[in-house]
Design an enzyme around this catalytic site. Structure first.
Site, PDB file in Angstrom:
ATOM      1  N   ILE A  95      94.637  36.127  20.293  1.00 14.88           N
ATOM      2  CA  ILE A  95      94.130  37.361  19.965  1.00 14.88           C
ATOM      3  C   ILE A  95      93.998  37.737  18.378  1.00 14.88           C
ATOM      4  CG2 ILE A  95      94.841  38.560  22.087  1.00 14.88           C
ATOM      5  CD1 ILE A  95      97.709  39.424  20.603  1.00 14.88           C
ATOM      6  N   GLY A  96      94.564  36.769  17.582  1.00 13.66           N
ATOM      7  CA  GLY A  96      94.359  36.946  15.829  1.00 13.66           C
ATOM      8  C   GLY A  96      94.483  35.825  15.382  1.00 13.66           C
ATOM      9  N   ARG A  97      93.836  35.460  14.115  1.00 11.72           N
ATOM     10  CA  ARG A  97      93.779  34.309  13.411  1.00 11.72           C
ATOM     11  C   ARG A  97      93.966  34.487  11.977  1.00 11.72           C
ATOM     12  NH1 ARG A  97      90.285  30.608  16.512  1.00 11.72           N
ATOM     13  NH2 ARG A  97      92.077  29.988  17.652  1.00 11.72           N
ATOM     14  N   GLY A  98      94.733  33.827  11.448  1.00  8.64           N
ATOM     15  CA  GLY A  98      95.162  34.185   9.708  1.00  8.64           C
ATOM     16  C   GLY A  98      94.970  32.648   9.140  1.00  8.64           C
ATOM     17  N   PHE A 100      97.649  30.989   8.028  1.00  5.56           N
ATOM     18  CA  PHE A 100      98.560  30.216   8.327  1.00  5.56           C
ATOM     19  C   PHE A 100      98.756  29.911   9.874  1.00  5.56           C
ATOM     20  CE2 PHE A 100      99.751  31.703   4.159  1.00  5.56           C
ATOM     21  CZ  PHE A 100      99.653  30.802   3.422  1.00  5.56           C
ATOM     22  N   GLY A 101      97.964  30.384  10.764  1.00  7.47           N
ATOM     23  CA  GLY A 101      98.258  30.147  12.227  1.00  7.47           C
ATOM     24  C   GLY A 101      97.348  31.243  12.983  1.00  7.47           C
ATOM     25  N   LYS A 118     103.389  35.060  17.364  1.00  3.77           N
ATOM     26  CA  LYS A 118     102.832  34.818  16.064  1.00  3.77           C
ATOM     27  C   LYS A 118     103.335  33.264  15.834  1.00  3.77           C
ATOM     28  CE  LYS A 118     102.389  36.613  11.373  1.00  3.77           C
ATOM     29  NZ  LYS A 118     102.548  37.814  10.700  1.00  3.77           N
ATOM     30  N   ASP A 212     101.256  45.078   1.121  1.00  5.56           N
ATOM     31  CA  ASP A 212     100.296  44.603   1.808  1.00  5.56           C
ATOM     32  C   ASP A 212      99.338  45.518   2.814  1.00  5.56           C
ATOM     33  OD1 ASP A 212      97.901  42.666   1.820  1.00  5.56           O
ATOM     34  OD2 ASP A 212      98.649  41.511   3.555  1.00  5.56           O
TER      35      ASP A 212
END
Length: 465
Positions: A95-98, A100-101, A118, A212
């Site tokens: 459901i998410g991507r950044g 570092f992972g 996460k 952030d």
């Protein structure tokens, strides 16, 4: 007879020094954990006694409640000793991507509870020197027990990755909501900015600065209320907070005239087209970062209020005030904000709204919130806000949740190889970082409520029923 004694630290080999540090860290963590566990247990007991007094329970009822609590504490100790690992969770969807992972929707096999997992690659974090930031994220998630912060239930690790098991918030994030809508009304903006004010203040009270704050990190629960996430700046900090990255402006960079000359409608379309890419890149964007964060002179918690002003502008106008074709151009605009922070005449907004944005986005010494959060709450833009009960009232935009694992408010992501050891190790041979693995010591955490609520349904699931 030869003299005996301890070897001077300076003459030790690097390998020995690292072993000494590792032993020291291990012992310190062992004893600090014992003390913390004892204090937490006492705190839970005091909380129970206080609640029972407030409820006016009779002695027999108190005895039964204490007995049940003692059983929970025993169960907690037993469960804490059991190792938690990937095999305890079934992965449902990315459901998410950044940088570092990624984040996955997972289900705990024994209870059926649904969480957001996460996953952070250790090798990448060591390589990019992110360990401190990841540690900060885990620490604030353990410490923060607030309705305004995404709750973490467990954290654990294996040879390749760190895992944070968080509450799943089915409403998605503010970035996705803003991309679905051209702009928000002033009433909607008032609601989301007011909730974010309370969320930011809750972490400031713990002594943390988020640094952030951006729409990607404002998550929405099943009822549409705001919760803060991403305290490790895992997706954006590395380069987005390094001034030298944006200062490295070569004359070959494309000029920003095309963007400057667009009308607000085309600007919004261009922003939304590039936005998704920026969210997932390792470079990040300085759009929401306060100018003083880039300076060498230091900054304080007021940098979070600047970021909120930028988000408020984006909600009402359709794109943030400093958006450009490149991060370098955006950086230049942020640093030159006195000239670049303007309001397009074709998107009318109230003077109250304009005034608050300019009170957020100004020199930090004059920024609203410097004397305290009450100054923000008293601003005329928030007239009519019920600060005490805002979270209990209906959200400005209701969220439709069909089931406990509804991901319709999230983007679609292709499957990845992050959980496949053979692929994950190919780029980073284990020998490169296995000796450094001790830096992740004491990462494991289990929340009392998470382990003792076996079979109980979390609140966000109840709301979905």
């Amino acid at each position: 007879m030869a003299m005996t004694g301890s070897t001077p630290y300076s003459s030790m080999s690097n390998h020995t020094k690292e072993r000494v540090t590792m032993t020291k860290v291990t012992l310190e963590n062992f004893y600090s954990n014992l003390i913390a566990q004892h204090e937490e247990r006492e705190m839970r007991q005091k909380k129970l006694e206080k609640v029972m007094e407030e409820e006016g329970l009779k002695d027999e009822e108190k005895r039964l409640r204490r007995s049940a609590h003692a059983r929970k504490e025993t169960e907690f100790l037993r469960l804490k000793r059991t190792r938690l690992g990937l095999e305890d969770f079934e992965s449902l969807k990315v459901i998410g991507r950044g940088a570092f992972g990624e984040v996955r929707l997972v289900q705990k096999k024994d209870t059926g509870h649904v969480y957001a997992m996460k996953i952070l690659r250790k090798a990448d974090m060591l390589e990019k020197e992110q360990v401190g930031h990841i540690r900060a994220e885990r620490d604030i998630l353990v410490e923060a027990d607030s309705l305004w912060v995404v709750k973490m239930f467990y954290s654990f690790q294996d040879k390749l990755n760190l895992y944070l098991i968080m509450e799943f918030l089915p409403g998605g994030d503010m970035m996705t909501l803003l991309m679905k809508k051209d702009t928000l009304t002033e009433e909607e903006t008032q609601f989301y900015i007011a909730e974010t004010v309370l969320a930011i203040d809750s972490i400031h009270q713990l002594g943390f600065i988020h640094r952030d704050i951006k729409p990607d990190n404002l998550l929405l629960d099943s009822k549409g209320h705001v919760k803060l996430s991403d305290f490790g700046l895992c997706t954006g900090l590395k380069k987005a907070h390094r001034t030298e990255f944006y200062r490295n402006l070569s004359h070959s960079l494309p000029s920003d005239f095309t963007f400057q000359n667009m009308n607000s409608k085309r600007k919004a379309e261009t922003w939304k087209r590039n936005r998704r890419q920026l969210a997932f890149s390792t470079v990040g964007t300085p759009d929401y970062i306060a100018p003083e964060v880039f300076m060498q002179t230091g900054y304080n918690k007021l940098c979070d209020w600047w970021s909120l002003g930028v988000i408020m502008y984006e909600m009402l106008i359709g794109y943030p005030p400093f958006c450009s074709e490149t991060p370098q151009e955006t950086y230049k605009k942020v640093m030159n904000w006195k000239e670049t922070l303007t309001f397009p005449p074709e998107v009318p907004i109230s003077e109250k709204a304009k005034d608050l944005i300019l009170r957020f986005c100004c020199e930090w010494e004059h920024r609203i919130g410097a004397p305290g959060v009450e100054e923000i709450k008293c601003n005329s833009f928030f007239e009519g806000v019920d600060w005490e009960h805002i979270r209990e009232r209906p959200a400005a935009i209701s969220i439709e949740i069909k089931s406990i694992d509804d991901t319709s408010n999230f983007d679609e992501f292709p499957e990845s190889d992050i959980l496949k050891p053979t692929v994950a190790t190919s780029n980073h041979p284990e020998s490169d970082y296995k000796n450094k693995d001790w830096v992740f010591i004491n990462y494991t955490y289990k929340r009392f409520e998470g382990l003792t609520a076996r079979g109980a349904i979390p609140s966000y699931m109840k709301a979905a029923k």
